[in-house]
Motif scaffolding. Structure first.
Motif, short mmCIF file in Angstrom:
data_model
loop_
_atom_site.label_atom_id
_atom_site.label_comp_id
_atom_site.label_asym_id
_atom_site.label_seq_id
_atom_site.Cartn_x
_atom_site.Cartn_y
_atom_site.Cartn_z
N ALA A 267 0.95 -1.24 0.14
CA ALA A 267 -0.08 0.21 0.11
C ALA A 267 0.82 1.20 -0.05
N GLY A 268 2.09 1.19 0.59
CA GLY A 268 2.93 2.21 0.61
C GLY A 268 3.29 2.60 -0.75
N LEU A 269 3.41 1.86 -1.90
CA LEU A 269 4.01 2.22 -2.97
C LEU A 269 2.68 2.83 -3.80
N ILE A 270 1.44 2.95 -3.58
CA ILE A 270 0.27 3.45 -4.35
C ILE A 270 0.62 4.92 -4.86
N GLY A 271 0.87 5.74 -3.67
CA GLY A 271 1.09 7.14 -3.95
C GLY A 271 2.42 7.41 -4.57
N LEU A 272 3.23 6.73 -4.95
CA LEU A 272 4.44 7.11 -5.47
C LEU A 272 4.47 7.27 -6.98
N PRO A 273 3.69 6.94 -7.77
CA PRO A 273 3.81 7.21 -9.23
C PRO A 273 3.21 8.75 -9.17
N GLU A 274 2.17 8.97 -8.58
CA GLU A 274 1.98 10.43 -8.56
C GLU A 274 2.91 11.31 -8.09
N LEU A 275 3.57 10.92 -6.79
CA LEU A 275 4.44 12.04 -6.12
C LEU A 275 5.69 11.97 -6.94
N LEU A 276 6.50 10.89 -7.29
CA LEU A 276 7.67 10.89 -7.96
C LEU A 276 7.62 11.34 -9.69
N GLN A 277 6.38 11.12 -10.19
CA GLN A 277 6.29 11.36 -11.62
C GLN A 277 5.48 12.44 -11.98
N ASN A 278 4.67 12.99 -11.14
CA ASN A 278 3.47 14.12 -11.60
C ASN A 278 3.74 15.17 -10.66
N SER A 279 3.13 15.08 -9.36
CA SER A 279 3.03 16.27 -8.69
C SER A 279 4.38 16.65 -7.92
N TYR A 280 5.07 15.70 -7.30
CA TYR A 280 6.65 15.96 -6.88
C TYR A 280 6.13 16.57 -5.33
N ASN A 281 5.21 16.85 -4.84
CA ASN A 281 4.93 16.93 -3.59
C ASN A 281 3.58 16.51 -3.12
N TYR A 282 3.52 16.36 -1.88
CA TYR A 282 2.05 16.03 -1.13
C TYR A 282 1.55 17.27 -0.69
N GLY A 283 0.14 17.24 -1.19
CA GLY A 283 -0.88 18.55 -0.67
C GLY A 283 -2.07 17.87 -0.43
N GLN A 284 -2.88 19.17 -0.10
CA GLN A 284 -4.17 18.76 0.28
C GLN A 284 -5.05 17.92 -0.88
N SER A 285 -4.51 18.26 -2.06
CA SER A 285 -5.41 17.66 -3.06
C SER A 285 -4.69 16.37 -3.80
N PHE A 286 -4.08 15.96 -3.04
CA PHE A 286 -3.24 14.52 -3.15
C PHE A 286 -4.20 13.57 -3.73
N GLN A 287 -3.95 12.61 -4.53
CA GLN A 287 -5.10 11.46 -4.95
C GLN A 287 -5.56 11.01 -3.70
N ALA A 288 -7.03 10.68 -3.73
CA ALA A 288 -7.67 10.30 -2.72
C ALA A 288 -8.61 9.18 -3.17
N GLY A 289 -8.87 8.09 -2.41
CA GLY A 289 -9.83 7.06 -2.64
C GLY A 289 -9.26 5.70 -3.54
N LEU A 290 -8.01 5.80 -3.52
CA LEU A 290 -7.17 4.69 -4.31
C LEU A 290 -7.44 3.42 -3.72
N GLY A 291 -7.40 3.43 -2.24
CA GLY A 291 -7.49 2.23 -1.52
C GLY A 291 -8.59 1.62 -1.72
N PHE A 292 -9.82 2.27 -1.64
CA PHE A 292 -11.21 1.60 -1.87
C PHE A 292 -11.38 1.36 -3.25
N LEU A 293 -10.55 1.96 -4.23
CA LEU A 293 -10.53 1.55 -5.70
C LEU A 293 -9.93 0.13 -5.75
N GLY A 294 -8.92 0.36 -5.11
CA GLY A 294 -7.89 -0.89 -5.23
C GLY A 294 -8.76 -2.30 -4.68
N ILE A 295 -9.72 -2.11 -3.84
CA ILE A 295 -10.30 -3.28 -3.31
C ILE A 295 -11.20 -3.61 -4.36
N SER A 296 -11.78 -2.88 -4.99
CA SER A 296 -12.75 -3.09 -6.18
C SER A 296 -11.96 -3.58 -7.47
#
Length: 387
Positions: A267-296
């Motif tokens: 699960a720790g790897l989920i946010g890294l594509p966005e962090l290290l290849q797109n936004s390059y920072n963590y903010g209030q608008s960081f991708q949300a809901g990926l954990g529940f989408l992963g369950i689906s």
């Protein structure tokens, strides 16, 4: 009396394997078809032409930029599905993937902004940081289950809320976020260093995330661990029957904790594509809901590495192409049809799997009955000949 046919058993086994494959494919295909029909009816009742909507989505998917967008989203969705599926294979419901990847992404962003080591050191360090944070946070639920008997569903849901609170506490100016110098109200960490940027492949449709290869590596390791290692055998055995696993010498408590840690580390790897290849920072608008989408995605892919890959591509296709629907030049379709379709797919999957399971059970009963009848007939014939 006729001699037995030596090719009968292999032929029956071959037919049985082919039938198993057909039944395995029937459920997801049926679920997708049902979802398409339901969403088409919804679009038609809202006054929109469903065929035009599908045409817009398919047309965008055939373009190079659409294909890159689908693959990039698929990478993130696959990592989310792998994190959920690893717990599912142990019969553990890690609902806390959402909180685990958010905490991991926040700490990874902070470490990446504070250190500027050579890339061959910096990037592995960030990967280890993300997996360590996710695994340690998930271990809380595992320890609570083992030592206090707390259901992992309850504990992980509560840990999600706690993780959001921790992120809100740390993501403030002066702690993980730099002091605000302008008039912007957005709060985010400082950008990660240049050496933290993960490689990308330049294509006609834009940069293709290098994390795609990390996702492939995770899938290969997932399959190898489950099918080719003693740990994978113990994990599957414990997931099917804890009492049987205990009787065979498996330390169930240790397996529960390890499985939760591994699930959290993925699960720790989920946010890294966005962090290290797109936004390059963590903010209030960081991708949300990926954990529940992963369950689906894991549910649709039956917790299988290959099945989850197809499911991740399907959900990424819906998201990427669905973003084109509201555009005026494309007909101004409601974007809400995309989450409706994803939701109906999940519901239809549950229904389709149950229908296919019942049909498969009925087919097994028919085969057993036919085998018993054949054996009884053979025994009666043998008796008559001997008499």
């Amino acid at each position: 009396m006729t001699s037995p046919n030596p090719t009968a058993e292999p032929a029956r086994a071959k037919r049985f394997d082919g039938e198993k494959i057909v039944l395995a494919l029937a459920a997801p295909v049926l679920a997708v078809l049902l979802s398409v029909v339901i969403c088409s009816v919804l679009l038609a009742t809202s006054g929109k032409n469903p065929f035009e909507a599908w045409n817009v989505m398919i047309t965008y998917a055939t373009k190079s930029d659409g294909q890159v967008a689908i693959l990039n989203r698929s990478t993130t969705y696959y990592l989310a599905a792998a994190a959920a599926a690893f717990g599912f294979r142990m019969n553990l419901f890690n609902i806390g993937v959402e909180g685990q990847y958010k905490l991991a992404a926040l700490f990874t962003a902070y470490v990446g902004s504070q250190l500027d080591l050579p890339s061959f050191i910096q990037i592995p360090l960030l990967l280890i940081t993300a997996m360590l944070v996710g695994g340690l946070y998930a271990s809380i639920a595992g320890l609570l289950k083992v030592f206090r008997g707390v259901s992992e569903v309850i504990s992980t849901i509560m840990l999600n809320a706690i993780a959001i609170a921790i992120v809100g506490l740390l993501l403030v100016p002066g702690i993980f976020a730099p002091q605000k110098s302008g008039t912007s109200n957005s709060i985010q960490t400082a950008p990660v260093s240049e050496s933290s940027h993960f490689f990308a492949i330049n294509t006609d449709g834009g940069p293709l995330y290098g994390f795609l290869f990390v996702a492939i590596l995770v899938g290969v390791a997932f399959q190898f661990t489950l099918t080719r290692t003693r740990f994978g055998f113990d994990l599957r055995a414990t997931g099917r029957s804890e009492s049987a696993a205990t009787a065979s010498g498996v330390n169930v408590k240790r397996m529960v904790v390890i499985s939760m840690v591994v699930s959290g580390a993925l699960a720790g790897l989920i946010g890294l594509p966005e962090l290290l290849q797109n936004s390059y920072n963590y903010g209030q608008s960081f991708q949300a809901g990926l954990g529940f989408l992963g369950i689906s995605v894991a549910l649709l892919g039956r917790n299988s590495p290959i099945g989850m890959a197809f499911a991740a591509v399907l959900f990424a296709f819906l998201d990427a192409t669905g973003s084109q629907l509201p555009l005026p030049q494309n007909g101004g379709f409601p974007f809400e049809i995309v989450p409706v379709m994803q939701g109906t797919i999940v519901i239809c999957v549950v229904v389709a799997y149950e229908l296919v399971r019942r049909y498969g059970l009925k087919r097994q009963q028919q085969k057993v009955g036919a085998e018993l009848a054949a054996q009884a007939a053979a025994a009666a014939e043998k008796k008559e000949v001997s008499a």
